[in-house]
Design a protein around this motif. Structure first.
Motif, PDB file in Angstrom:
ATOM      1  N   LYS A 149     -20.099  -2.932  27.066  1.00  0.00           N
ATOM      2  CA  LYS A 149     -20.135  -2.400  25.702  1.00  0.00           C
ATOM      3  C   LYS A 149     -20.171  -0.882  25.777  1.00  0.00           C
ATOM      4  CE  LYS A 149     -20.445  -6.224  23.390  1.00  0.00           C
ATOM      5  NZ  LYS A 149     -19.429  -6.634  22.461  1.00  0.00           N
ATOM      6  N   THR A 150     -19.539  -0.251  24.844  1.00  0.00           N
ATOM      7  CA  THR A 150     -19.601   1.200  24.728  1.00  0.00           C
ATOM      8  C   THR A 150     -20.643   1.532  23.670  1.00  0.00           C
ATOM      9  OG1 THR A 150     -17.261   1.384  25.277  1.00  0.00           O
ATOM     10  CG2 THR A 150     -18.274   3.269  24.183  1.00  0.00           C
ATOM     11  N   ILE A 151     -21.528   2.475  24.004  1.00  0.00           N
ATOM     12  CA  ILE A 151     -22.564   2.849  23.044  1.00  0.00           C
ATOM     13  C   ILE A 151     -22.511   4.342  22.788  1.00  0.00           C
ATOM     14  CG2 ILE A 151     -24.080   0.960  23.753  1.00  0.00           C
ATOM     15  CD1 ILE A 151     -25.817   3.149  25.116  1.00  0.00           C
ATOM     16  N   ALA A 152     -23.065   4.736  21.692  1.00  0.00           N
ATOM     17  CA  ALA A 152     -23.222   6.147  21.359  1.00  0.00           C
ATOM     18  C   ALA A 152     -24.679   6.367  20.994  1.00  0.00           C
ATOM     19  CB  ALA A 152     -22.324   6.518  20.194  1.00  0.00           C
ATOM     20  N   ILE A 153     -25.271   7.391  21.579  1.00  0.00           N
ATOM     21  CA  ILE A 153     -26.662   7.713  21.251  1.00  0.00           C
ATOM     22  C   ILE A 153     -26.729   9.155  20.770  1.00  0.00           C
ATOM     23  CG2 ILE A 153     -27.590   6.044  22.886  1.00  0.00           C
ATOM     24  CD1 ILE A 153     -28.341   8.409  24.683  1.00  0.00           C
ATOM     25  N   LYS A 154     -27.764   9.455  20.053  1.00  0.00           N
ATOM     26  CA  LYS A 154     -27.958  10.805  19.531  1.00  0.00           C
ATOM     27  C   LYS A 154     -28.194  11.775  20.690  1.00  0.00           C
ATOM     28  CE  LYS A 154     -29.888   9.180  15.204  1.00  0.00           C
ATOM     29  NZ  LYS A 154     -31.066   9.141  14.328  1.00  0.00           N
ATOM     30  N   ASP A 155     -27.664  12.969  20.545  1.00  0.00           N
ATOM     31  CA  ASP A 155     -27.802  13.987  21.588  1.00  0.00           C
ATOM     32  C   ASP A 155     -29.259  14.256  21.930  1.00  0.00           C
ATOM     33  OD1 ASP A 155     -25.047  14.364  21.820  1.00  0.00           O
ATOM     34  OD2 ASP A 155     -25.027  16.037  20.394  1.00  0.00           O
ATOM     35  N   ASP A 156     -30.104  14.381  20.907  1.00  0.00           N
ATOM     36  CA  ASP A 156     -31.509  14.699  21.166  1.00  0.00           C
ATOM     37  C   ASP A 156     -32.217  13.590  21.932  1.00  0.00           C
ATOM     38  OD1 ASP A 156     -31.337  13.132  18.785  1.00  0.00           O
ATOM     39  OD2 ASP A 156     -33.368  13.757  18.227  1.00  0.00           O
ATOM     40  N   LEU A 157     -31.848  12.358  21.683  1.00  0.00           N
ATOM     41  CA  LEU A 157     -32.434  11.243  22.426  1.00  0.00           C
ATOM     42  C   LEU A 157     -32.025  11.308  23.895  1.00  0.00           C
ATOM     43  CD1 LEU A 157     -34.067   8.643  22.513  1.00  0.00           C
ATOM     44  CD2 LEU A 157     -32.035   7.419  21.749  1.00  0.00           C
TER      45      LEU A 157
END
Length: 81
Positions: free
Chosen positions: A4-12
């Motif tokens: 799976k491809t995920i995207a997370i917040k930069d700050d996280l």
């Protein structure tokens, strides 16, 4: 294994790096898998806790538990010599 491809917040992501959390895992995928496993375990514990709260309100369940407790009250001492 599922990909799976995920995207997370930069700050996280930066917090993970800043706290050296990512160094504890061989890959980001391992980190995510571990975090998801912990989330699943937490959810199961919460569901069990809620079920026990509901059971504590059920008089038939409480009577059954008391009966089982009485039936097995001496079994803990059977193997003591």
């Amino acid at each position: 294994m599922v990909r799976k491809t995920i995207a997370i917040k930069d700050d996280l992501f930066h917090k993970l790096e800043l706290n050296h959390i990512m160094k504890q895992y061989q890959s980001f995928s391992e980190l995510v898998s571990n975090a998801l496993q912990l989330l699943i375990e937490k959810q199961k514990k919460e569901q069990y806790k809620l079920a026990m709260i509901e059971a504590s309100k059920d008089t038939q369940y409480l009577e059954d538990m008391k009966s089982i407790e009485n039936d097995f009250q001496y079994s803990d001492y059977e193997n003591i010599k």
